[in-house]
Design a protein around this motif. Sequence first.
Motif, PDB file in Angstrom:
ATOM      1  N   VAL A  98      26.201 -34.952  85.622  1.00 11.53           N
ATOM      2  CA  VAL A  98      25.693 -33.868  85.016  1.00 11.53           C
ATOM      3  C   VAL A  98      26.256 -32.668  85.394  1.00 11.53           C
ATOM      4  CG1 VAL A  98      23.583 -32.441  84.362  1.00 11.53           C
ATOM      5  CG2 VAL A  98      23.490 -35.119  84.794  1.00 11.53           C
ATOM      6  N   ASN A  99      26.983 -31.734  84.387  1.00  7.16           N
ATOM      7  CA  ASN A  99      27.469 -30.624  84.678  1.00  7.16           C
ATOM      8  C   ASN A  99      26.703 -29.571  85.486  1.00  7.16           C
ATOM      9  OD1 ASN A  99      30.139 -29.163  84.243  1.00  7.16           O
ATOM     10  ND2 ASN A  99      28.860 -27.425  83.255  1.00  7.16           N
ATOM     11  N   GLY A 100      25.459 -29.602  85.236  1.00  8.01           N
ATOM     12  CA  GLY A 100      24.500 -28.693  85.821  1.00  8.01           C
ATOM     13  C   GLY A 100      24.332 -28.920  87.258  1.00  8.01           C
ATOM     14  N   GLN A 101      24.564 -30.080  87.620  1.00  4.46           N
ATOM     15  CA  GLN A 101      24.266 -30.449  88.973  1.00  4.46           C
ATOM     16  C   GLN A 101      25.826 -29.784  89.761  1.00  4.46           C
ATOM     17  OE1 GLN A 101      23.407 -34.519  90.028  1.00  4.46           O
ATOM     18  NE2 GLN A 101      23.350 -34.041  92.170  1.00  4.46           N
ATOM     19  N   LEU A 106      28.340 -25.716  93.059  1.00  5.41           N
ATOM     20  CA  LEU A 106      29.030 -24.570  93.181  1.00  5.41           C
ATOM     21  C   LEU A 106      28.425 -23.351  93.437  1.00  5.41           C
ATOM     22  CD1 LEU A 106      31.838 -23.012  93.041  1.00  5.41           C
ATOM     23  CD2 LEU A 106      31.692 -23.141  90.518  1.00  5.41           C
ATOM     24  N   SER A 107      27.170 -23.177  93.135  1.00 11.12           N
ATOM     25  CA  SER A 107      26.332 -22.004  93.156  1.00 11.12           C
ATOM     26  C   SER A 107      26.198 -21.730  94.581  1.00 11.12           C
ATOM     27  CB  SER A 107      25.257 -21.966  92.378  1.00 11.12           C
ATOM     28  OG  SER A 107      24.325 -21.030  92.709  1.00 11.12           O
ATOM     29  N   THR A 132      32.908 -17.123  88.933  1.00 12.65           N
ATOM     30  CA  THR A 132      32.099 -17.381  87.766  1.00 12.65           C
ATOM     31  C   THR A 132      31.391 -18.494  88.198  1.00 12.65           C
ATOM     32  OG1 THR A 132      33.448 -18.676  86.546  1.00 12.65           O
ATOM     33  CG2 THR A 132      33.812 -16.195  86.286  1.00 12.65           C
ATOM     34  N   THR A 133      30.257 -18.933  87.188  1.00 13.64           N
ATOM     35  CA  THR A 133      29.443 -19.975  87.203  1.00 13.64           C
ATOM     36  C   THR A 133      30.115 -21.511  87.285  1.00 13.64           C
ATOM     37  OG1 THR A 133      29.174 -19.930  84.817  1.00 13.64           O
ATOM     38  CG2 THR A 133      27.389 -18.735  86.138  1.00 13.64           C
ATOM     39  N   ASP A 134      31.478 -21.469  86.661  1.00 11.00           N
ATOM     40  CA  ASP A 134      32.059 -22.776  86.719  1.00 11.00           C
ATOM     41  C   ASP A 134      33.432 -22.855  87.528  1.00 11.00           C
ATOM     42  OD1 ASP A 134      33.622 -21.172  84.966  1.00 11.00           O
ATOM     43  OD2 ASP A 134      33.777 -22.663  83.453  1.00 11.00           O
ATOM     44  N   ARG A 135      33.720 -21.814  88.178  1.00 16.48           N
ATOM     45  CA  ARG A 135      35.006 -21.767  88.965  1.00 16.48           C
ATOM     46  C   ARG A 135      34.750 -20.702  89.905  1.00 16.48           C
ATOM     47  NH1 ARG A 135      39.400 -19.047  85.119  1.00 16.48           N
ATOM     48  NH2 ARG A 135      37.971 -18.143  83.891  1.00 16.48           N
ATOM     49  N   ALA A 136      35.557 -20.686  91.154  1.00  7.98           N
ATOM     50  CA  ALA A 136      35.681 -19.481  92.020  1.00  7.98           C
ATOM     51  C   ALA A 136      36.939 -19.773  92.817  1.00  7.98           C
ATOM     52  CB  ALA A 136      34.511 -19.580  93.027  1.00  7.98           C
ATOM     53  N   SER A 137      37.370 -18.859  93.201  1.00  9.74           N
ATOM     54  CA  SER A 137      38.572 -18.654  94.188  1.00  9.74           C
ATOM     55  C   SER A 137      38.409 -17.813  95.378  1.00  9.74           C
ATOM     56  CB  SER A 137      40.013 -18.083  93.496  1.00  9.74           C
ATOM     57  OG  SER A 137      40.370 -19.286  92.530  1.00  9.74           O
TER      58      SER A 137
END
Length: 168
Positions: A98-101, A106-107, A132-137
Amino acid sequence: LNLFLQNLTDQEIVALDQSVDDLEREKALKDFRFFIKNVLDWPIYPVHEPWIDLRLSSDRSLLLGPRGWRKSTLLTIGWTIWRAIKNSNLRFLIACKVNGQAAGFLSEIKLQFMYNEKLRRLFGDLVGDPWTTDRASLSSRTVSWKEPTFSIVGVGGTVPSKHFEIVL
């Protein structure tokens, strides 16, 4: 010891604190268990020891265990943070059913980089762009990849033309 510390100048105390931080940073980079216990301030119980050994000895592993036993906390979140600090040029894909998991993992990773005071004191402010909520550097990257340090995907999601060193 108290008498010794009372006789130190402010400058000597600052130098002593810096030396302790340098030693802790070096130990945390070399020792995953030390990093988990002393930087992330998470307990490691005896049941976790073989799991950690497996994660550290193998690039490919599958660990099955009961819910709530902190498998994901230690081995997805904690290990990913540790590896990214050791080499901020790595690219991680967190893939879940599940993308939410995946977004939740990531959060938690991002929260540690943003608010864990000890992590920030030892390794600096590593919050980079994007964040962001779906990626981070991480800001400590020395290579300019099109992929961020951390990306997520759920089943059915796609990552065309993307390259990752580590898929979780």
